[in-house]
Design an enzyme around this catalytic site. Structure first.
Site, PDB file in Angstrom:
ATOM      1  N   ASP B  45     -35.318   3.173  29.192  1.00  0.00           N
ATOM      2  CA  ASP B  45     -34.277   2.445  29.991  1.00  0.00           C
ATOM      3  C   ASP B  45     -33.460   3.166  31.182  1.00  0.00           C
ATOM      4  O   ASP B  45     -33.168   4.256  30.669  1.00  0.00           O
ATOM      5  CB  ASP B  45     -33.471   1.580  29.211  1.00  0.00           C
ATOM      6  CG  ASP B  45     -32.683   0.448  29.521  1.00  0.00           C
ATOM      7  OD1 ASP B  45     -31.637  -0.223  28.761  1.00  0.00           O
ATOM      8  OD2 ASP B  45     -33.058   0.048  30.552  1.00  0.00           O
ATOM      9  N   ASN B  94     -39.413  -8.546  30.303  1.00  0.00           N
ATOM     10  CA  ASN B  94     -39.175  -8.212  31.705  1.00  0.00           C
ATOM     11  C   ASN B  94     -40.261  -8.805  32.445  1.00  0.00           C
ATOM     12  O   ASN B  94     -40.083  -9.096  33.808  1.00  0.00           O
ATOM     13  CB  ASN B  94     -39.287  -6.811  31.774  1.00  0.00           C
ATOM     14  CG  ASN B  94     -38.050  -5.797  31.211  1.00  0.00           C
ATOM     15  OD1 ASN B  94     -38.450  -4.935  30.718  1.00  0.00           O
ATOM     16  ND2 ASN B  94     -36.990  -6.583  31.360  1.00  0.00           N
TER      17      ASN B  94
END
Lengths: 253, 269
Positions: B45, B94
């Site tokens: 991330d 996502n």
């Protein structure tokens, strides 16, 4: 007189903390992994509350305190990891102590109903109850029966529980058609139904792992690991966990 | 973020000074001492946050993230000799939630990376096996083809380590597809109800032959699992690093390993 002032000022502090936190988003479902009882053997604070009791007993008193704080803050569902199926592999003496304590405390909850009635708490015992000793199972059923009509808040106590076993059992129980299998149906088949999501997961004692607890339900939970041992877990620790949840709230959306 | 960067660069200086050693030496020592995790999983991330802090577009962040991944693969599978590495490249959320152009850029970058793997002699020589898991049918054809090619190119590998890349992946979705398969087997009569247990669930996950991750690292400071390897992470040690992924360097990796080594794993006992 002095004790009264101290108690009053603590109550005021709790009130202020809860008012401040309630300005932001409050998690609806908070889960606790109450780790650290064995290492504690009791802190000074707990000793004041009850003389001569061991780590696990402190842990239970601590749970009641923590539940009061959660209710003050408006948290609707609290799930705690009391005893895992894997914990059965611990020493026989320890397992027996915990089982006796569980039976005693569950009976206590069922008998002095004031606490449950006052706050409208429904108690649910989650886990494979059939592997528990008969007396513990009976106490668990009694506690659940006594509070089953309450609707304001839910306390889930996981005993003889592991997330993996629950998920495998959910699959086994449903004679499902492959096309019927969806996210919602699976969530409905788990012990924690109808609640399917944990918003905030707090583990005490500094260990940073989930230990097979609510894996499905914690997919998007804010996970907080706190180094404090469970019997020393205070309102300030809970407040800090909730602040972290509030900080990451916008990202979660 | 600037403050944590400063702190970590200070730590790095101190570490290098104290040992006077390069990270190669330190990694070699950790490998020889033993006790390293068999399987590391990483939630990579922070690419966008990294780029934003530098005032650059997010594609810059993703590019740097790809470079960082290549380095980490060398350190983990090569220098440290760890057998399994799984990385969370792109989640199902996502894939569906972000802006179309950004997702397309990211998927092209991944396709490029996988195509490079299929042409990389080093990967073949080192006998590294590459697997790609996730909702592959919803990925664009270039990426799907590149993934299949990379898997085929490396299918005889494994001795030098296994790299699993999760694209369009969701932990809950993985569990649900396992449940559907079990439901189908039950409907066909090929499995009895009593034999549905934890190991039969595990058998129907995407990578049943790979052991559960011992250590799960998430970069960029967020403290959550975000639907990654829910089943397999039951007893994984979790490590959260404040650094965004492109800044997760060799010392950060060593720091994560040292933290893992200091833990006592009890598996509930």
């Amino acid at each position: 007189m002095k004790k009264g002032v101290v108690r009053w000022s603590k109550r005021l502090a709790r009130f202020l903390v809860s008012r401040v936190l309630r300005c932001g988003p409050i998690p609806k479902h908070v889960a606790f992994i109450m780790d650290g009882n064995r290492r504690s053997g009791g802190s000074r604070r707990m000793k004041r509350l009850s003389e001569g009791q061991e780590g696990h007993a402190y842990g239970f008193l601590q749970l009641k305190e923590c539940l009061k704080w959660c209710l003050d803050l408006g948290i609707k569902v609290v799930t705690v990891y009391a005893f895992s199926l894997e914990n059965f592999k611990r020493s026989a003496v320890e397992v027996e102590t915990i089982m006796k304590l569980a039976e005693e405390k569950l009976n206590e909850l069922a008998e002095e109903r004031g606490f449950l009635d006052r706050h409208g708490i429904k108690v649910q015992i989650l886990g494979d109850l059939d592997v528990l000793p008969q007396h513990v199972k009976a106490a668990a059923c009694r506690a659940m029966k006594v509070s089953e009509h309450h609707e304001q808040a839910v306390l889930n106590i996981c005993i003889a529980y592991t997330s993996l076993a629950n998920m495998a059992e959910a699959v086994e129980d449903g004679t499902l058609k492959p096309d019927d299998v969806t996210d919602e149906l699976f969530s409905e088949s788990l012990y924690t139904r109808p609640v399917s999501q944990v918003d905030l997961l707090v583990r005490t004692s500094g260990e940073t792992r989930l230990s097979d607890f609510l894996l499905w339900q914690s997919a998007c939970a804010c996970v907080q690991f706190q180094p404090v041992l469970w019997p020393d877990f205070s309102l300030w620790h809970l407040a800090s966990a909730i602040l972290q949840y509030q900080r990451s709230f916008s990202d979660l959306q | 973020m600037a403050f944590s960067q400063l702190l970590l660069s200070m730590q790095k200086v101190i570490q290098e000074d104290q040992n006077g050693q390069s990270y190669h030496e330190v990694m070699r020592q950790r490998k020889e001492a033993g006790g390293l995790p068999r399987h590391i999983a990483i939630i990579m991330d922070g690419n966008r946050r990294y780029a934003k802090a530098l005032g650059k577009p997010s594609s810059f962040g993703h590019l740097k993230g790809k470079e960082r991944l290549e380095q980490v693969i060398r350190w983990v599978l090569g220098e440290l000799g760890i057998q399994y590495l799984t990385v969370f490249a792109l989640s199902m959320e996502n894939l569906q939630g972000r802006a179309q152009w950004e997702v397309e850029e990211l998927l092209n970058l991944m396709a490029l990376g996988l195509e490079q793997i299929s042409r990389d002699r080093e990967i073949a020589d080192k006998k590294i096996k590459v697997r790609v898991v996730g909702a592959l049918e919803s990925l664009p054809s270039r990426l799907r083809r590149a993934a299949e090619e990379a898997e085929r190119f490396t299918e005889r590998g494994g001795e030098g380590g296994t790299l699993t890349i999760c694209i369009g992946y969701g932990g809950r979705q993985e569990l649900l597809q396992a449940v559907k398969k079990l439901a189908k087997d039950y409907a066909d009569g090929s499995i009895a109800l009593e034999s549905i247990d934890e190991s039969s669930m595990k058998q129907h996950l995407y990578t049943p032959d790979i052991p559960d991750p011992d250590l799960m690292i998430r970069t960029s400071g967020e403290q959550r699992i975000s639907n990654f390897m829910l089943w397999q992470a039951a007893y994984s040690e979790l490590y959260f690093s404040p650094l965004p992924w492109p800044e997760f360097d060799e010392w950060a990796l060593i720091g994560a390993l040292d933290d893992y080594l200091s833990r006592t794993r009890r598996f509930g006992h």
